[in-house]
Enzyme design. Structure first.
Site, PDB file in Angstrom:
ATOM      1  N   ASP A  67      52.513  -3.058  28.147  1.00  0.00           N
ATOM      2  CA  ASP A  67      51.058  -3.130  27.969  1.00  0.00           C
ATOM      3  C   ASP A  67      50.674  -3.895  26.703  1.00  0.00           C
ATOM      4  O   ASP A  67      51.520  -4.200  25.855  1.00  0.00           O
ATOM      5  CB  ASP A  67      50.457  -1.720  27.947  1.00  0.00           C
ATOM      6  CG  ASP A  67      51.224  -0.741  27.041  1.00  0.00           C
ATOM      7  OD1 ASP A  67      52.008  -1.203  26.195  1.00  0.00           O
ATOM      8  OD2 ASP A  67      51.032   0.466  27.183  1.00  0.00           O
ATOM      9  N   ASN A 136      48.921  12.975  26.664  1.00  0.00           N
ATOM     10  CA  ASN A 136      48.226  13.406  27.880  1.00  0.00           C
ATOM     11  C   ASN A 136      49.009  13.026  29.140  1.00  0.00           C
ATOM     12  O   ASN A 136      48.479  13.078  30.239  1.00  0.00           O
ATOM     13  CB  ASN A 136      46.814  12.801  27.922  1.00  0.00           C
ATOM     14  CG  ASN A 136      46.838  11.276  27.950  1.00  0.00           C
ATOM     15  OD1 ASN A 136      47.903  10.657  28.031  1.00  0.00           O
ATOM     16  ND2 ASN A 136      45.675  10.660  27.879  1.00  0.00           N
ATOM     17  N   HIS A 138      50.337  10.002  29.773  1.00  0.00           N
ATOM     18  CA  HIS A 138      50.226   8.612  30.230  1.00  0.00           C
ATOM     19  C   HIS A 138      51.552   7.870  30.063  1.00  0.00           C
ATOM     20  O   HIS A 138      52.375   8.215  29.214  1.00  0.00           O
ATOM     21  CB  HIS A 138      49.056   7.868  29.575  1.00  0.00           C
ATOM     22  CG  HIS A 138      49.199   7.451  28.154  1.00  0.00           C
ATOM     23  ND1 HIS A 138      48.287   7.796  27.184  1.00  0.00           N
ATOM     24  CD2 HIS A 138      50.121   6.684  27.519  1.00  0.00           C
ATOM     25  CE1 HIS A 138      48.645   7.255  26.037  1.00  0.00           C
ATOM     26  NE2 HIS A 138      49.769   6.580  26.207  1.00  0.00           N
ATOM     27  N   GLU A 143      46.285   6.052  32.207  1.00  0.00           N
ATOM     28  CA  GLU A 143      45.678   7.294  31.730  1.00  0.00           C
ATOM     29  C   GLU A 143      45.451   8.262  32.884  1.00  0.00           C
ATOM     30  O   GLU A 143      45.402   7.836  34.051  1.00  0.00           O
ATOM     31  CB  GLU A 143      44.327   6.963  31.086  1.00  0.00           C
ATOM     32  CG  GLU A 143      44.422   6.052  29.881  1.00  0.00           C
ATOM     33  CD  GLU A 143      44.892   6.780  28.628  1.00  0.00           C
ATOM     34  OE1 GLU A 143      45.610   7.800  28.740  1.00  0.00           O
ATOM     35  OE2 GLU A 143      44.551   6.321  27.531  1.00  0.00           O
TER      36      GLU A 143
HETATM   37  C1  GLP Z   1      50.807   4.301  23.504  1.00  0.00           C
HETATM   38  C2  GLP Z   1      51.554   3.363  24.467  1.00  0.00           C
HETATM   39  C3  GLP Z   1      52.543   4.105  25.341  1.00  0.00           C
HETATM   40  C4  GLP Z   1      53.319   5.103  24.508  1.00  0.00           C
HETATM   41  C5  GLP Z   1      52.396   6.138  23.966  1.00  0.00           C
HETATM   42  C6  GLP Z   1      53.071   7.171  23.083  1.00  0.00           C
HETATM   43  O1  GLP Z   1      49.494   4.581  23.849  1.00  0.00           O
HETATM   44  N1  GLP Z   1      50.714   2.567  25.290  1.00  0.00           N
HETATM   45  O2  GLP Z   1      53.394   3.165  25.976  1.00  0.00           O
HETATM   46  O3  GLP Z   1      54.312   5.731  25.303  1.00  0.00           O
HETATM   47  O4  GLP Z   1      51.340   5.548  23.234  1.00  0.00           O
HETATM   48  O5  GLP Z   1      53.224   6.712  21.791  1.00  0.00           O
HETATM   49  P1  GLP Z   1      54.201   7.342  20.726  1.00  0.00           P
HETATM   50  O6  GLP Z   1      55.566   6.976  21.161  1.00  0.00           O
HETATM   51  O7  GLP Z   1      53.805   6.707  19.433  1.00  0.00           O
HETATM   52  O8  GLP Z   1      53.947   8.802  20.754  1.00  0.00           O
END
Ligand code: GLP
Length: 241
Positions: A67, A136, A138, A143
């Site tokens: 993304d 959440n 995702h 989402e």
């Molecule tokens: C972001 C990314 C995800 C990631 C998530 C968790 O929003 N788009 O790909 O898995 O957050 O992030 P973290 O690993 O910092 O908890």
């Protein structure tokens, strides 16, 4: 879904990096799907170390990131392109043209999304998709919603994700509110999937992913339908299983 629970986040990172390294050793032309966020950082450091030690050659690997924020170009310090350059690509011998991050800029983000999905298809699809999980549930930026996105699309970030990600920006107002993200379908079409989650703040999402209903309200639950998915968890992330 194959679940491995290890004692610490450091071991979880080593386990994920080991699986990715093995996949590259098996197939030097691996098409590798990659995440951003804090979760993969330890695994990226381990992959860089393995490369420096002479164990891993990235010269034929192709990567596709999950993304990118809409509105941030690759030079913005919070863009996912910049994150990937700084945390992995600049430290291994992957040719820049082999690295792909969706484009968040230009007049037509929807078109960027369609082009990205087409590029993945023309690369022969993703061999191994590595990912984290949002609090959440995702994956990528898919989402909680009332349906699963099949293909790469422009997705609105939920208020809780804006809240979680504002730590990287001056304020919540500066966090982009939309992103180009692979769809859940794009992720499920990868031949193998690897999810890494560490820390107590992921425990609820992990419980839902493993034990709750398969529902677009918790996008990672779709991974239960993936025929070849490994989840690596530390004890804190697995504490509600
Ligand atoms: C972001 C990314 C995800 C990631 C998530 C968790 O929003 N788009 O790909 O898995 O957050 O992030 P973290 O690993 O910092 O908890």
């Amino acid at each position: 879904m194959q679940i491995h629970i290890v004692k610490s986040p450091e071991l979880a990172a080593e386990a994920a990096a080991t699986l990715i390294a093995a996949a590259i050793l098996e197939n030097p032309d691996l098409v590798l799907g990659l995440p951003t966020g804090s979760s993969p950082l330890g695994a990226y450091r381990a992959l860089i170390r393995m490369h420096r030690e002479g164990l891993l050659d990235f010269s034929k690997v192709a990567t596709y990131n999950l993304d990118e924020y809409v509105g941030l170009d690759g030079t913005h310090e919070q863009s996912y392109r910049r994150f990937m350059d700084e945390n992995l690509f600049d430290h291994v011998n992957i040719p820049r043209e082999n690295t792909h991050v969706p484009s968040g800029v230009g007049p037509d983000p929807e078109r960027n999304a369609r082009d990205y999905e087409a590029a993945i298809l023309s690369a022969g699809g993703i061999d191994l998709q590595f990912m984290g999980i949002g609090r959440n549930g995702h994956i990528g930026f898919n989402e909680p919603s009332d349906s699963f996105a099949d293909k790469t699309a422009v997705i609105a970030l939920s208020p809780s994700t804006v809240e979680a990600n504002k730590r990287f920006f001056a304020s919540a107002d500066d966090v982009p509110k939309t992103a180009v993200s692979m769809g859940v379908g794009t992720i499920l079409r990868a031949r193998r999937a690897l999810l890494l989650a560490t820390g107590r703040d992921k425990a609820e999402a992990i419980r839902g992913m493993v034990n709750g209903p398969v529902t677009p309200m918790l996008p990672a639950s779709a991974l239960r339908f993936h025929p070849n998915c490994v989840a690596i968890l530390d004890e804190a992330a697995a504490s509600l299983l």
